[in-house]
Design a protein around this motif. Structure first.
Motif, PDB file in Angstrom:
ATOM      1  N   THR A  71      -2.233  -9.007  -0.202  1.00 32.34           N
ATOM      2  CA  THR A  71      -1.185  -8.205  -0.843  1.00 32.34           C
ATOM      3  C   THR A  71      -1.789  -7.396  -1.982  1.00 32.34           C
ATOM      4  N   GLN A  72      -2.657  -8.024  -2.762  1.00 30.46           N
ATOM      5  CA  GLN A  72      -3.337  -7.327  -3.850  1.00 30.46           C
ATOM      6  C   GLN A  72      -4.216  -6.197  -3.313  1.00 30.46           C
ATOM      7  N   ALA A  73      -4.811  -6.404  -2.157  1.00 28.07           N
ATOM      8  CA  ALA A  73      -5.648  -5.365  -1.561  1.00 28.07           C
ATOM      9  C   ALA A  73      -4.826  -4.131  -1.188  1.00 28.07           C
ATOM     10  N   GLY A  74      -3.517  -4.320  -1.041  1.00 29.09           N
ATOM     11  CA  GLY A  74      -2.653  -3.172  -0.774  1.00 29.09           C
ATOM     12  C   GLY A  74      -2.639  -2.181  -1.914  1.00 29.09           C
ATOM     13  N   VAL A  75      -2.928  -2.636  -3.134  1.00 25.81           N
ATOM     14  CA  VAL A  75      -2.931  -1.737  -4.293  1.00 25.81           C
ATOM     15  C   VAL A  75      -4.111  -0.764  -4.231  1.00 25.81           C
ATOM     16  N   TRP A 113       6.305  -5.912  -6.202  1.00 26.83           N
ATOM     17  CA  TRP A 113       5.142  -6.801  -6.260  1.00 26.83           C
ATOM     18  C   TRP A 113       5.527  -8.263  -6.078  1.00 26.83           C
ATOM     19  N   GLY A 114       6.530  -8.725  -6.816  1.00 28.64           N
ATOM     20  CA  GLY A 114       6.897 -10.134  -6.749  1.00 28.64           C
ATOM     21  C   GLY A 114       7.297 -10.566  -5.355  1.00 28.64           C
ATOM     22  N   GLY A 115       8.098  -9.761  -4.680  1.00 29.39           N
ATOM     23  CA  GLY A 115       8.545 -10.117  -3.347  1.00 29.39           C
ATOM     24  C   GLY A 115       7.421 -10.125  -2.333  1.00 29.39           C
ATOM     25  N   ALA A 116       6.550  -9.114  -2.377  1.00 31.48           N
ATOM     26  CA  ALA A 116       5.444  -9.023  -1.422  1.00 31.48           C
ATOM     27  C   ALA A 116       4.481 -10.188  -1.584  1.00 31.48           C
ATOM     28  N   LEU A 131      -6.336   4.347  -2.610  1.00 34.80           N
ATOM     29  CA  LEU A 131      -7.283   5.008  -1.718  1.00 34.80           C
ATOM     30  C   LEU A 131      -6.586   6.082  -0.881  1.00 34.80           C
ATOM     31  N   LEU A 132      -5.421   5.751  -0.342  1.00 33.74           N
ATOM     32  CA  LEU A 132      -4.683   6.722   0.468  1.00 33.74           C
ATOM     33  C   LEU A 132      -4.310   7.960  -0.350  1.00 33.74           C
ATOM     34  N   ALA A 161       0.832  -1.211   0.000  1.00 33.74           N
ATOM     35  CA  ALA A 161       0.000   0.000   0.000  1.00 33.74           C
ATOM     36  C   ALA A 161       0.865   1.260   0.000  1.00 33.74           C
ATOM     37  N   VAL A 162       1.940   1.241   0.784  1.00 34.06           N
ATOM     38  CA  VAL A 162       2.822   2.406   0.841  1.00 34.06           C
ATOM     39  C   VAL A 162       3.477   2.646  -0.516  1.00 34.06           C
ATOM     40  N   GLU A 163       3.994   1.598  -1.129  1.00 36.50           N
ATOM     41  CA  GLU A 163       4.664   1.767  -2.420  1.00 36.50           C
ATOM     42  C   GLU A 163       3.685   2.203  -3.504  1.00 36.50           C
ATOM     43  N   TRP A 164       2.480   1.628  -3.484  1.00 36.64           N
ATOM     44  CA  TRP A 164       1.515   1.990  -4.518  1.00 36.64           C
ATOM     45  C   TRP A 164       0.845   3.322  -4.228  1.00 36.64           C
ATOM     46  N   TYR A 165       0.830   3.759  -2.996  1.00 34.64           N
ATOM     47  CA  TYR A 165       0.434   5.143  -2.696  1.00 34.64           C
ATOM     48  C   TYR A 165       1.340   6.085  -3.480  1.00 34.64           C
ATOM     49  N   ASP A 166       2.643   5.835  -3.394  1.00 36.26           N
ATOM     50  CA  ASP A 166       3.607   6.665  -4.108  1.00 36.26           C
ATOM     51  C   ASP A 166       3.392   6.590  -5.622  1.00 36.26           C
ATOM     52  N   PHE A 167       3.194   5.379  -6.130  1.00 40.82           N
ATOM     53  CA  PHE A 167       3.090   5.186  -7.572  1.00 40.82           C
ATOM     54  C   PHE A 167       1.798   5.787  -8.119  1.00 40.82           C
TER      55      PHE A 167
END
Length: 453
Positions: free
Chosen positions: A166-170, A143-146, A175-176, A32-38
């Motif tokens: 993990t997918q829900a983190g996206v 993504w692969g590691g998580a 959302l964030l 979620a943190v990484e995809w917040y940034d992306f």
């Protein structure tokens, strides 16, 4: 050591319920943190980057150029997937996850400090592109590691459910970013937001990175990876993960790429391109555009683990097929609903689109993990996932905005056809794929070959 002994070793270390919950939570929060940034970059590209970094262009053209810098990040993702995958398969999943999180946080924080075109001219978009490349490289390894941390800690019967967190983190990351942008757009004037308010979400990423880092450092390395690594060392096997993927799993890489195409493209059309369409083409306020994505992302977050659990019962392929078919058809309904300008109708249109996307995305983590052996799983899953992202998510906003044309003569049907064509490709990949639900992750072609030799 015989192959049967190798297969049973990870089972003795299988995580109990408390442990897998912790791993799944850590994977979700870090993602979620990484995809917040992306995603924050994609949202900013849709809302403000055009006039700030390409001010001499017509509005639709400026947005197109901003999305071109958005696409640059996707071109760096396969390289990130290869590099992080290589070291993740040799050194471990956890170490690479920590590095990718720090790298993403540094790039995002730097974007919040960038001067605009008005201050330093052409150097501004060049610096923006540099930060975007670093973001793409980092998320390429994320993504692969998580996903593998959750997949390899969990059990065969519930892998779809655990990896779906993990997918829900996206959507949580999306959302964030949408929440922060929406609050700022709601309480600031457009002038203040365009002048300095857009920087705040990028600078806030530093806090989120520290939280994600603390959580990720608290989990243990994957027991399946540790056992496989020890077995390869016992057989003195030479290990070059990316070469082994291309030599032993070429069909699986192509299937993964095909599976990814319409899922990734539809997601960006339903969440990123729609904001540009509403603001630039329909002249709706930024807050209304962000709110539609915000509402749909909340619903998608809760929907993802439900569909992940369902994939453990009915299989990955039936859900994936339904999602691809639905996304291809929904594209023709989506834009007419957005054209109504009704906020409730818009939120419903985005949410229904994301249901079809989630039918593919929720089981995707488990399905991709199950395609590859342990010794190359990080490399294989990342390569298939990230290569397709270049042609799908990376180019989707650019292609979609180009197909839309000018504000005066917008052409939404062309975007719908584009989505339908990719849906056909994904459906073919689903048909070509084997059902992988409930299969063991302990079988490995590289290890089998080392055992025979």
């Amino acid at each position: 050591m015989s192959t049967p002994d190798i297969a049973t070793e990870p089972a003795t270390h299988a995580a109990g319920r408390t442990s897998i919950v912790k791993v799944a939570f850590a994977s979700m929060i870090g993602t979620a943190v990484e995809w917040y940034d992306f995603f924050l970059y994609g949202s900013a590209a849709a809302l403000v980057f055009g006039p700030l970094f390409f001010p001499d262009s017509e509005p639709a053209t400026a947005t197109l150029l901003a999305f071109a810098t958005f696409a640059v990040g996707f071109f760096a993702r396969p390289l990130g997937g290869i590099v992080f995958g290589h070291y993740g398969d040799k050194l471990g999943r956890k170490k690479m996850l920590v590095v990718s999180l720090l790298m993403m946080g540094a790039a995002t924080f730097a974007i919040g400090l960038l001067p605009t075109f008005a201050s330093i001219g052409m150097a501004a978009p060049l610096l923006l592109i540099g930060c975007r490349l670093l973001q793409g490289f980092a998320v390429g390894g994320e993504w692969g590691g998580a996903v593998l941390m959750a997949a390899e800690h969990g059990d065969n019967d519930r892998r779809g459910f655990w990896t779906s967190w993990t997918q829900a983190g996206v959507p949580l990351g999306n959302l964030l970013s949408a929440v922060v942008l929406w609050v700022l757009a709601l309480f600031q004037s457009d002038e203040a937001f365009d002048s300095w308010g857009w920087r705040i979400p990028f600078l806030l990423s530093a806090v989120l990175v520290l939280i994600g880092l603390w959580i990720r450092l608290s989990i243990e390395e994957s027991p399946v990876f540790a056992a496989n690594k020890k077995a390869l060392e016992n057989h003195k096997a030479e290990h070059a993960p990316i070469i082994e993927v291309l030599r032993k799993y070429p069909r699986e890489v192509l299937i993964a790429m095909g599976l990814r195409l319409v899922e990734n493209t539809s997601y960006y059309i339903f969440t990123v391109v729609v904001m540009t369409y509403m603001v630039t083409y329909l002249d709706m306020p930024k807050s209304a555009a962000i709110a539609g994505v915000l509402i749909a992302s909340v619903a998608q977050f809760f929907l993802t683990p439900i569909i992940g659990a369902l994939s453990d019962r009915v299989g990955r392929r039936p859900l994936y097929f339904t999602g691809a078919l639905g996304a291809g058809i929904w594209g023709f309904v989506f834009f007419p609903l957005i054209d109504t300008g009704n906020q409730t109708v818009i939120a419903a249109a985005i949410f229904i689109g994301l249901i079809f996307t989630t039918l593919m995305y929720a089981p995707q983590a488990a399905m991709f993990s199950e395609l590859f052996g342990t010794s190359v799983r990080y490399s294989g899953a990342s390569l298939g996932y990230q290569l397709a992202s270049v042609f799908a998510g990376g180019l989707a906003p650019v292609i979609a905005v180009a197909l839309l044309g000018t504000v005066e003569e917008k052409n939404t049907i062309a975007v719908s056809i584009y989505l339908a064509v990719l849906a056909v490709i994904t459906i073919i990949a689903v048909i070509a794929a084997k059902e992988t639900a409930r299969t063991s992750l302990e079988h490995d072609r590289v290890l089998d070959e080392a055992t025979r030799n």
